[in-house]
Design a protein around this motif. Structure first.
Motif, PDB file in Angstrom:
ATOM      1  N   GLN A  19      33.058  78.961 -18.143  1.00  0.00           N
ATOM      2  CA  GLN A  19      33.098  78.848 -19.604  1.00  0.00           C
ATOM      3  C   GLN A  19      31.764  78.408 -20.191  1.00  0.00           C
ATOM      4  OE1 GLN A  19      35.517  79.949 -21.283  1.00  0.00           O
ATOM      5  NE2 GLN A  19      37.504  79.525 -20.376  1.00  0.00           N
ATOM      6  N   GLY A  20      30.988  77.596 -19.432  1.00  0.00           N
ATOM      7  CA  GLY A  20      29.773  77.050 -20.021  1.00  0.00           C
ATOM      8  C   GLY A  20      28.673  76.794 -19.018  1.00  0.00           C
ATOM      9  N   GLU A  21      28.395  77.747 -18.136  1.00  0.00           N
ATOM     10  CA  GLU A  21      27.380  77.566 -17.118  1.00  0.00           C
ATOM     11  C   GLU A  21      26.135  78.380 -17.508  1.00  0.00           C
ATOM     12  OE1 GLU A  21      28.506  76.515 -12.815  1.00  0.00           O
ATOM     13  OE2 GLU A  21      28.127  78.670 -12.803  1.00  0.00           O
ATOM     14  N   VAL A  22      25.462  77.908 -18.541  1.00  0.00           N
ATOM     15  CA  VAL A  22      24.264  78.572 -19.067  1.00  0.00           C
ATOM     16  C   VAL A  22      23.122  78.435 -18.063  1.00  0.00           C
ATOM     17  CG1 VAL A  22      22.596  78.555 -20.979  1.00  0.00           C
ATOM     18  CG2 VAL A  22      25.021  77.998 -21.419  1.00  0.00           C
ATOM     19  N   PRO A  23      22.357  79.500 -17.807  1.00  0.00           N
ATOM     20  CA  PRO A  23      22.432  80.861 -18.356  1.00  0.00           C
ATOM     21  C   PRO A  23      23.135  81.844 -17.419  1.00  0.00           C
ATOM     22  CG  PRO A  23      20.342  80.627 -17.247  1.00  0.00           C
ATOM     23  CD  PRO A  23      21.102  79.326 -17.022  1.00  0.00           C
ATOM     24  N   PHE A  24      23.882  81.346 -16.449  1.00  0.00           N
ATOM     25  CA  PHE A  24      24.454  82.215 -15.422  1.00  0.00           C
ATOM     26  C   PHE A  24      25.763  82.864 -15.835  1.00  0.00           C
ATOM     27  CE2 PHE A  24      21.643  79.345 -13.200  1.00  0.00           C
ATOM     28  CZ  PHE A  24      20.989  80.180 -12.296  1.00  0.00           C
ATOM     29  N   SER A  25      26.653  82.070 -16.404  1.00  0.00           N
ATOM     30  CA  SER A  25      28.006  82.554 -16.648  1.00  0.00           C
ATOM     31  C   SER A  25      28.657  81.672 -17.706  1.00  0.00           C
ATOM     32  CB  SER A  25      28.802  82.498 -15.328  1.00  0.00           C
ATOM     33  OG  SER A  25      30.098  83.001 -15.479  1.00  0.00           O
ATOM     34  N   TYR A  26      28.837  82.233 -18.893  1.00  0.00           N
ATOM     35  CA  TYR A  26      29.402  81.425 -19.973  1.00  0.00           C
ATOM     36  C   TYR A  26      29.979  82.326 -21.053  1.00  0.00           C
ATOM     37  CZ  TYR A  26      24.960  82.255 -22.528  1.00  0.00           C
ATOM     38  OH  TYR A  26      23.873  82.820 -23.155  1.00  0.00           O
ATOM     39  N   VAL A  27      30.598  81.710 -22.051  1.00  0.00           N
ATOM     40  CA  VAL A  27      31.195  82.456 -23.152  1.00  0.00           C
ATOM     41  C   VAL A  27      30.403  82.166 -24.420  1.00  0.00           C
ATOM     42  CG1 VAL A  27      33.277  82.840 -24.528  1.00  0.00           C
ATOM     43  CG2 VAL A  27      33.482  82.345 -22.077  1.00  0.00           C
ATOM     44  N   ALA A  28      29.926  83.228 -25.068  1.00  0.00           N
ATOM     45  CA  ALA A  28      29.176  83.107 -26.316  1.00  0.00           C
ATOM     46  C   ALA A  28      29.777  84.051 -27.343  1.00  0.00           C
ATOM     47  CB  ALA A  28      27.702  83.439 -26.093  1.00  0.00           C
ATOM     48  N   ASP A  29      30.196  83.486 -28.458  1.00  0.00           N
ATOM     49  CA  ASP A  29      30.820  84.281 -29.526  1.00  0.00           C
ATOM     50  C   ASP A  29      31.997  85.092 -28.992  1.00  0.00           C
ATOM     51  OD1 ASP A  29      28.952  83.359 -31.426  1.00  0.00           O
ATOM     52  OD2 ASP A  29      27.525  84.929 -30.879  1.00  0.00           O
ATOM     53  N   GLY A  30      32.767  84.456 -28.096  1.00  0.00           N
ATOM     54  CA  GLY A  30      33.961  85.090 -27.557  1.00  0.00           C
ATOM     55  C   GLY A  30      33.713  86.103 -26.456  1.00  0.00           C
ATOM     56  N   LYS A  31      32.453  86.281 -26.034  1.00  0.00           N
ATOM     57  CA  LYS A  31      32.114  87.269 -25.011  1.00  0.00           C
ATOM     58  C   LYS A  31      31.610  86.588 -23.747  1.00  0.00           C
ATOM     59  CE  LYS A  31      28.944  91.124 -24.078  1.00  0.00           C
ATOM     60  NZ  LYS A  31      27.803  91.921 -24.595  1.00  0.00           N
ATOM     61  N   VAL A  32      32.113  87.032 -22.591  1.00  0.00           N
ATOM     62  CA  VAL A  32      31.621  86.527 -21.316  1.00  0.00           C
ATOM     63  C   VAL A  32      30.250  87.149 -21.057  1.00  0.00           C
ATOM     64  CG1 VAL A  32      32.036  86.391 -18.837  1.00  0.00           C
ATOM     65  CG2 VAL A  32      33.965  86.281 -20.428  1.00  0.00           C
ATOM     66  N   THR A  33      29.266  86.303 -20.762  1.00  0.00           N
ATOM     67  CA  THR A  33      27.906  86.808 -20.603  1.00  0.00           C
ATOM     68  C   THR A  33      27.129  85.935 -19.624  1.00  0.00           C
ATOM     69  OG1 THR A  33      25.971  87.580 -21.853  1.00  0.00           O
ATOM     70  CG2 THR A  33      26.923  85.461 -22.521  1.00  0.00           C
ATOM     71  N   GLY A  34      25.866  86.252 -19.417  1.00  0.00           N
ATOM     72  CA  GLY A  34      25.018  85.458 -18.537  1.00  0.00           C
ATOM     73  C   GLY A  34      24.349  86.300 -17.458  1.00  0.00           C
ATOM     74  N   TYR A  35      23.383  85.708 -16.817  1.00  0.00           N
ATOM     75  CA  TYR A  35      22.592  86.372 -15.770  1.00  0.00           C
ATOM     76  C   TYR A  35      23.467  86.869 -14.623  1.00  0.00           C
ATOM     77  CZ  TYR A  35      19.172  86.474 -11.862  1.00  0.00           C
ATOM     78  OH  TYR A  35      18.405  86.812 -10.774  1.00  0.00           O
ATOM     79  N   SER A  36      24.306  85.996 -14.065  1.00  0.00           N
ATOM     80  CA  SER A  36      25.175  86.396 -12.948  1.00  0.00           C
ATOM     81  C   SER A  36      26.181  87.451 -13.384  1.00  0.00           C
ATOM     82  CB  SER A  36      25.917  85.179 -12.385  1.00  0.00           C
ATOM     83  OG  SER A  36      25.024  84.210 -11.906  1.00  0.00           O
TER      84      SER A  36
END
Length: 282
Positions: A29-46
């Motif tokens: 949910q909040g592992e910036v910048p690898f894996s997190y949710v931003a503006d309702g979208k799952v995103t990140g480097y990993s």
């Protein structure tokens, strides 16, 4: 939600993906910048690495469409979810260790990190010995817990270890003064600092509490066919330079949702991994 997903031991992952046209990706949910949710979208480097590989696997399997379903996991639940067949890959910041290879297969490394601590700058804490007799936070289910406990015993520091359910919760303990420091992978600490209201209030220790260790994408244990295909497609990202472009995007440019910038160019360790990922395969 997962009643239709066969246990990992009942059907191999590739066969199930080909049969159902669905792949389950575990994320944080909040592992910036690898894996997190931003503006309702799952995103990140990993996450982006996984999506690139999944698309390549779709083509390799001859599927017209491959649906991606994101499943939130935590450090405490990730290996349980993998072992139970509820996720096919965990795309986050997970350290590949010998002990963890008993619980999951791992991809080629996509990052290398060491354990350090973050503290408030005004508290003047710079080295491990400065934490003696203090309360120090870390996150349950991580290798950092074992590392901190081992150092605490070895150095007789009398540290009171506070276990948190998430990295953000542990960081909040530091920001509010309820913990003197938070021990975690240095890049995750950097992400939390970059996302804080005033990054200048914090300092990450120069002293490392562990040697550099690789992050890998975790996959079902014993499923070597799936691991081999995943790694085959991931290797293309190294060879065509795409993984370096993804790194630049997430570590040297503004990130969603607030435009924070990690400002972390490729280290020598990372350059070595990108140049020869097969040398780091376990």
């Amino acid at each position: 939600m997962f009643s239709a997903v066969a246990p990992a031991w009942a059907e191999d992952t590739l066969s199930r993906i080909a049969r159902t046209g669905t792949v389950f990706i575990g994320h944080r949910q909040g592992e910036v910048p690898f894996s997190y949710v931003a503006d309702g979208k799952v995103t990140g480097y990993s996450v982006e690495i996984c999506l690139e590989v999944v698309e390549a696997m779709r083509r390799r399997l001859g599927l017209t469409r491959l649906e991606v379903r994101f499943v939130p996991v935590t450090p405490a639940t990730r290996f349980i979810m993998i072992g139970a067949g509820k996720i096919d890959v965990e795309c986050a910041a997970t350290t590949n260790t010998a002990e963890r290879r008993k619980l999951a297969e791992f991809s080629y490394p996509h990052y290398v990190s060491a354990t350090r601590f973050v503290a408030r700058r005004k508290d003047g804490l710079a080295k491990l010995v400065d934490l003696a007799g203090r309360s120090v936070a870390t996150t349950t289910g991580t290798v950092n817990v074992e590392q901190l406990n081992a150092l605490n015993r070895k150095e007789k520091l009398n540290i009171s270890v506070l276990l948190s359910r998430s990295h953000q919760e542990a960081f909040d303990l530091v920001s509010t003064g309820r913990a003197s420091a938070f021990v975690m992978d240095d890049i995750l600490l950097a992400g939390l600092v970059a996302s804080s209201p005033d990054p200048s209030e914090y300092v990450i220790s120069r002293e490392a509490l562990s040697p550099p260790e690789p992050y890998g994408i975790a996959m079902p244990p014993g499923d070597l066919a799936f691991k081999d295909m995943f790694n085959r497609e991931m290797l293309q990202l190294f060879e065509n330079g795409e993984i370096a472009r993804l790194y630049e995007r997430w570590f040297t440019q503004p990130m969603p949702p607030d435009g924070n910038n990690m400002k972390l160019p490729l280290s020598d360790d990372m350059k070595a991994v990108f140049a020869a990922p097969r040398l780091y395969e376990q």
